[in-house]
Design a protein around this motif. Structure first.
Motif, short mmCIF file in Angstrom:
data_model
loop_
_atom_site.label_atom_id
_atom_site.label_comp_id
_atom_site.label_asym_id
_atom_site.label_seq_id
_atom_site.Cartn_x
_atom_site.Cartn_y
_atom_site.Cartn_z
N LEU A 186 0.83 -1.21 0.00
CA LEU A 186 0.00 0.00 0.00
C LEU A 186 0.86 1.26 0.00
O LEU A 186 0.56 2.24 -0.68
N ASP A 187 1.96 1.21 0.76
CA ASP A 187 2.84 2.37 0.85
C ASP A 187 3.38 2.78 -0.52
O ASP A 187 3.51 3.96 -0.84
N LYS A 188 3.68 1.79 -1.35
CA LYS A 188 4.18 2.09 -2.70
C LYS A 188 3.13 2.83 -3.52
O LYS A 188 3.45 3.74 -4.28
N HIS A 189 1.89 2.43 -3.36
CA HIS A 189 0.82 3.10 -4.10
C HIS A 189 0.57 4.51 -3.54
O HIS A 189 0.23 5.43 -4.29
N LEU A 190 0.69 4.65 -2.22
CA LEU A 190 0.49 5.97 -1.62
C LEU A 190 1.50 6.97 -2.13
O LEU A 190 1.20 8.17 -2.28
N LYS A 191 2.72 6.49 -2.41
CA LYS A 191 3.75 7.39 -2.92
C LYS A 191 3.44 7.87 -4.33
O LYS A 191 4.02 8.85 -4.80
N ASP A 192 2.56 7.18 -5.01
CA ASP A 192 2.19 7.59 -6.37
C ASP A 192 1.18 8.73 -6.39
O ASP A 192 0.88 9.26 -7.45
N VAL A 193 0.64 9.07 -5.23
CA VAL A 193 -0.32 10.17 -5.15
C VAL A 193 0.46 11.49 -5.12
O VAL A 193 1.39 11.66 -4.33
N PHE A 194 0.07 12.45 -5.97
CA PHE A 194 0.73 13.74 -6.04
C PHE A 194 0.05 14.73 -5.09
O PHE A 194 -1.16 14.65 -4.85
N HIS A 195 0.84 15.66 -4.57
CA HIS A 195 0.25 16.72 -3.76
C HIS A 195 1.06 17.99 -3.91
O HIS A 195 2.24 17.97 -4.22
N ASP A 196 0.39 19.09 -3.71
CA ASP A 196 1.03 20.41 -3.76
C ASP A 196 0.26 21.33 -2.82
O ASP A 196 -0.83 20.99 -2.35
N PHE A 197 0.84 22.51 -2.55
CA PHE A 197 0.24 23.45 -1.61
C PHE A 197 -0.26 24.70 -2.33
O PHE A 197 0.31 25.12 -3.34
N HIS A 198 -1.28 25.28 -1.78
CA HIS A 198 -1.85 26.51 -2.33
C HIS A 198 -2.19 27.42 -1.16
O HIS A 198 -3.04 27.09 -0.33
N THR A 199 -1.54 28.57 -1.08
CA THR A 199 -1.70 29.47 0.06
C THR A 199 -2.76 30.53 -0.23
O THR A 199 -2.73 31.18 -1.27
N ILE A 200 -3.67 30.72 0.70
CA ILE A 200 -4.68 31.77 0.64
C ILE A 200 -4.29 32.79 1.70
O ILE A 200 -4.35 32.52 2.90
N ASP A 201 -3.82 33.97 1.27
CA ASP A 201 -3.28 34.94 2.22
C ASP A 201 -4.18 36.16 2.39
O ASP A 201 -3.72 37.24 2.79
N ASP A 202 -5.44 36.02 2.10
CA ASP A 202 -6.41 37.09 2.31
C ASP A 202 -7.45 36.61 3.31
O ASP A 202 -8.07 35.56 3.13
N ARG A 203 -7.61 37.37 4.40
CA ARG A 203 -8.44 36.87 5.50
C ARG A 203 -9.91 36.74 5.11
O ARG A 203 -10.62 35.90 5.66
N ALA A 204 -10.38 37.56 4.16
CA ALA A 204 -11.77 37.42 3.73
C ALA A 204 -11.97 36.10 3.01
O ALA A 204 -12.98 35.41 3.21
N ARG A 205 -11.01 35.72 2.18
CA ARG A 205 -11.11 34.43 1.49
C ARG A 205 -10.98 33.28 2.47
O ARG A 205 -11.66 32.25 2.35
N VAL A 206 -10.09 33.43 3.45
CA VAL A 206 -9.96 32.41 4.49
C VAL A 206 -11.28 32.25 5.25
O VAL A 206 -11.71 31.13 5.53
N GLN A 207 -11.91 33.39 5.56
CA GLN A 207 -13.17 33.32 6.28
C GLN A 207 -14.25 32.63 5.44
O GLN A 207 -15.08 31.88 5.96
N HIS A 208 -14.24 32.87 4.14
CA HIS A 208 -15.20 32.21 3.26
C HIS A 208 -15.01 30.69 3.29
O HIS A 208 -15.98 29.93 3.33
N ILE A 209 -13.75 30.28 3.28
CA ILE A 209 -13.45 28.84 3.36
C ILE A 209 -13.92 28.27 4.69
O ILE A 209 -14.52 27.19 4.76
N ASN A 210 -13.66 29.00 5.77
CA ASN A 210 -14.04 28.51 7.10
C ASN A 210 -15.55 28.43 7.28
O ASN A 210 -16.06 27.53 7.96
N ASP A 211 -16.27 29.38 6.69
CA ASP A 211 -17.71 29.45 6.90
C ASP A 211 -18.49 28.46 6.02
O ASP A 211 -19.66 28.21 6.28
N ASP A 212 -17.87 27.98 4.97
CA ASP A 212 -18.54 27.03 4.08
C ASP A 212 -17.81 25.69 4.15
O ASP A 212 -16.85 25.45 3.43
#
Length: 823
Positions: free
Chosen positions: A142-168
């Motif tokens: 299973l670990d070998k297959h888990l390593k095949d999953v891709f991931h990346d990060f996306h930063t939201i640095d505006d508090r209004a947008r953060v609040q929208h994410i938190n509220d929904d």
């Protein structure tokens, strides 16, 4: 092993009875043992053995069974007890992608490793049933297959947008499903290799009194950095970041005054009356009121103007003056906040250097320092800066590091550590994102319009998991697009009523701006007030932006109301002046607001009594007796009718049309004497002729270069309030100059403006709120031109949508003037 479907299953005795069996053929008995399962109806550790009867094989005798049990009991029991359930949930996001979009992976591993796989309802963990070895092999695969999953990060640095994410709560899930991704809030950190119980997040209140760092100076003084509410400390002295008037109306000063009681403000008012306002760098010590400390040192830090006024040195001296107060009073402990870093705008890092620098200098010079100096705040950035500076100056050790943060690379594969399995469910830590938090500490009362403590999330980092980099990039774009659609931006300059609001934006006080920003913080919107350019910008979620727009509009309306009231007060004072007699027979004028209130009361009832409050107590004015009484003292009052001797001079022009008592704009008919007079005055200043010209339109066209311009209409402005104010002001100027009114020069001058501003001027007045709107060649001010050709230029009289331009002719009381020469 025989096929279970072809044979009849019969239960043997429980394993605790196996040792009573006799000898059997080992090879033969194995053919008859089938699946070994745990009986859910029995107690823990109780197993039932099922066997398959093969018609082609002879049934083993009881003696054979007993012999087998005697020889293999230990091995058999170990084998039976090795069947267990293991849970894999260490990397839930990666498991989710496999379970959602690669379900064939689990089917393949189930067949390969002879285990039973169950995917949990949320898709983020799986449970398996099998032997220890099979489970372990499954985990590695299973670990070998888990390593095949891709991931990346996306930063939201505006508090209004953060609040929208938190509220929904469904927002991230919806966007993820649309793009075949999983989107979650994420925290940077090392991968967890073992099962760890998540550490509970402590509430803000438990951190309010934490000492983050302390150092002992050579003199024995202890300097500590402390996260706390300064009003709760029992130090000998706490420092209040005050203004020069010692009016505690905002920020920390407001919190201290509210929690400490009205006595603090009263003591400060008394000091100001006796000694005058403090200048930047000065301090004043008062009693603590209801606070636990022994004294409050009110320190007036400098306003930050980019260092041009040597603000750092001023703040250094201000802190040093605080220590002088502790020396004078023999105080042993003091708490100091980051002075001037609030509405005074002093950069926090520079303020910290100035405060620690003052401590360092007194230490080097062997000057008095209290035994305990607490550098306090409730914001993480200033506390970290305090600690870093103290370490560099006194401790020489590296600053304490915050939680480790690993730099994120571009799209990368998943974890490399395999999950462990055991007979019990593995507990794995799902990390919680930790961001910069702005914590407003409770102070025992409302602070700056904030009625409750809240933790505001300024930014958040999203982790996106998918089977391909393309899915991740598409998901990022979709996230930003949907957040953009949920946002709105209001720019005051773009609003239709901006011209009316412009003068009130520049009149906003720092206290009013602070309260507006406090309201913006509650709504989680971004508010920018640019008074230099008379503009306000609001950005955030649509509904919240509209709410904030209403709040700002209400504030500007209040200012407008105050401006109108002040104009009325000024006008009343020009016509009616109330005065009171001072010691020595001198007469002093009442404040403008009191003056108007007395006049309004007098007009309603000439024998009424008007009361108001002052810092010296209640005041009563007996209008009928013309007496003022306060604290047992009685003094004379008088009312002066300034317009009575020359009432006829305040009469309105005979050319005005009814109604005369209200504002109005009257279109003058072309060809009438009044129209021709204004037209002629306008044309003559264009240099095309004299006041006696009759062909004014020809002159007008020639001076404008014959570009097809024409006079559209001329309107008379009938503003009785402004006209009477003009007459009274002319009388005031004549009095100052020692001349007759007809000797005071009043010149008809020209002023170009735009369609939005013209009515504001004619209905109100030329206000400083409009200074520099179109041009300010010689500095800020209201500009008038002797020649209409100057005001008629497009940069001053902006064309409207129809191409029309607007020019105002007004009479200006110029008094004496002289011509300047450029050096």
């Amino acid at each position: 092993m025989v096929n279970r479907a072809e044979h009849q299953k019969k239960p043997l005795k429980a394993m605790r009875e196996v040792n009573a069996m006799k000898r059997l053929d080992h090879v033969h008995i194995v053919k008859y043992f089938g699946n070994i399962i745990k009986d859910g109806n029995q107690g823990p550790g109780m197993y039932i053995i099922y066997y398959m009867h093969d018609t082609k094989a002879a049934k083993p005798s009881n003696a054979a069974l007993a012999s087998f049990a005697a020889a293999q009991q230990t091995l058999l029991v170990d084998h039976l007890l090795d069947v267990r359930t293991a849970v894999f949930d260490k990397f839930p996001e990666n498991i989710y992608i496999l379970s959602k979009y690669k379900t064939d992976v689990f089917k393949e591993l189930e067949r390969k490793h002879n285990v039973k796989v169950t995917i949990q309802a949320d898709g983020k963990s799986v449970s398996i049933e099998g032997t220890r070895d099979d489970n372990a092999n499954f985990g590695h695969s299973l670990d070998k297959h888990l390593k095949d999953v891709f991931h990346d990060f996306h930063t939201i640095d505006d508090r209004a947008r953060v609040q929208h994410i938190n509220d929904d709560p469904e927002f991230l899930e919806t966007v993820g499903l649309k793009n075949n991704c999983l989107v979650v809030k994420h925290v940077e950190g090392d991968d967890v290799q073992t099962a760890v119980e998540p550490e509970p997040l402590q509430p803000a209140t438990s951190r309010q009194t934490s000492c983050l760092y302390s150092v002992t100076l050579p003199s024995g003084t202890v300097c500590e950095v402390k996260r706390t509410d300064i009003t709760s400390l029992s130090h000998d002295a706490i420092v209040n970041a005050a203004n020069g008037d010692l009016q505690h109306v905002g920020g920390l000063a407001y919190a201290i005054a509210q929690k400490g009681g009205s006595g603090i403000q009263q003591e400060c008012n008394h000091y100001i009356r006796n000694y005058g306002k403090l200048i930047e760098g000065e301090v004043m010590t008062s009693s603590p009121g209801n606070l636990s400390c022994k004294k409050i040192i009110h320190a007036v830090g400098p306003r930050w103007v980019n260092g041009v006024n040597h603000e750092e040195r001023t703040l250094f001296n201000c802190v040093d003056n605080c220590f002088l107060e502790t020396e004078k009073e023999k105080m042993q402990s003091i708490a100091i906040p980051p002075i001037s870093t609030g509405i005074f705008g002093f950069p926090v890092d520079l303020a910290v250097k100035a405060i620690v620098g003052a401590i360092e200098q007194r230490e080097k010079k062997n000057q008095y320092l209290p035994q305990l100096i607490s550098l306090v705040d409730n914001k993480s950035d200033s506390l970290q800066l305090f600690e870093t500076e103290l370490r560099q100056v006194f401790d020489k050790s590296p600053p304490r590091k915050a939680s480790p943060v690993k730099p994120s690379s571009s799209i990368k594969a998943g974890p490399s550590h395999s999950s462990s399995s055991s007979g019990t469910k593995t507990l794995c830590c799902i990390l919680v994102e930790v961001f910069f938090l702005s914590v407003l500490e409770p102070t025992g009362g409302a602070v700056a319009g904030v009625s409750e403590v809240f933790i505001e999330e300024e930014t958040c980092k999203l982790a996106i998991y998918a089977n391909s980099p393309q899915d991740i990039q598409r998901c990022k774009l979709d996230l930003d697009t949907k957040l953009d659609k949920a946002m709105a931006t209001i720019i005051w300059k773009d609003r239709s009523g901006y011209a009316a609001d412009r003068e009130f934006i520049v009149q906003l006080t720092q206290n009013q701006i602070r309260r507006l920003k406090s309201e913006a913080d509650k709504l989680r919107v971004n508010l920018t007030v640019d008074q230099r350019n008379a503009n306000i910008k609001i950005n955030g979620r649509q509904a919240d932006v509209f709410k904030m727009t209403e709040i700002v509009s209400a504030q500007l309306k209040n200012i407008e109301k105050g401006v109108v009231e002040k104009k009325e007060e000024e006008l009343v004072a020009l016509a009616r002046q109330w005065e009171y007699e001072e010691d020595g027979g001198q007469w002093a004028k009442f404040d403008l607001s009191i003056n108007k209130a007395l006049e309004d009361t007098y007009l309603k009832n000439a024998n009424a009594i008007y009361s108001y409050e002052t810092s010296d107590g209640a005041v009563k004015v007996d209008i009928g007796a013309m007496k003022l009484r306060c604290g047992g003292t009685e003094i004379n009052v008088r009312r002066l009718d300034l317009s009575k001797p020359q009432t006829t001079e305040l009469s309105l022009p005979s050319t005005w049309t009814k109604p005369l008592d209200v504002y109005g704009e009257v279109t003058i008919g072309a060809g009438t004497p009044e129209y021709t007079a204004v037209e002629t005055a306008f044309m003559s200043t264009l240099g095309a002729g004299t006041l006696d010209d009759t062909s004014v339109e020809t002159a007008f066209m020639s001076t404008l270069g014959a570009r097809g311009n024409s006079i559209i209409e001329i309107k008379r402005v009938q503003n009785p309030t402004l006209y009477k104010q003009y007459l009274l002001l002319r009388k005031e100027v004549a009095k100052r100059l020692g001349r007759q009114e007809d000797q005071v020069e009043t010149t008809p001058l020209w002023h170009g403006t735009d369609v939005d501003t013209v009515s504001k001027i004619t209905a109100g007045k030329f206000d400083r709120g409009y200074i520099g709107k179109n041009a300010a060649m010689y500095g800020n001010g209201t500009y008038f031109a002797k020649n209409s050709s100057y005001s008629a230029q497009p940069q001053y009289s902006h064309p409207d949508a129809r191409g029309h331009r607007y020019i105002i002719q007004t009479r200006v009381i110029t008094g004496d003037w002289t011509k300047g020469h450029k050096v």
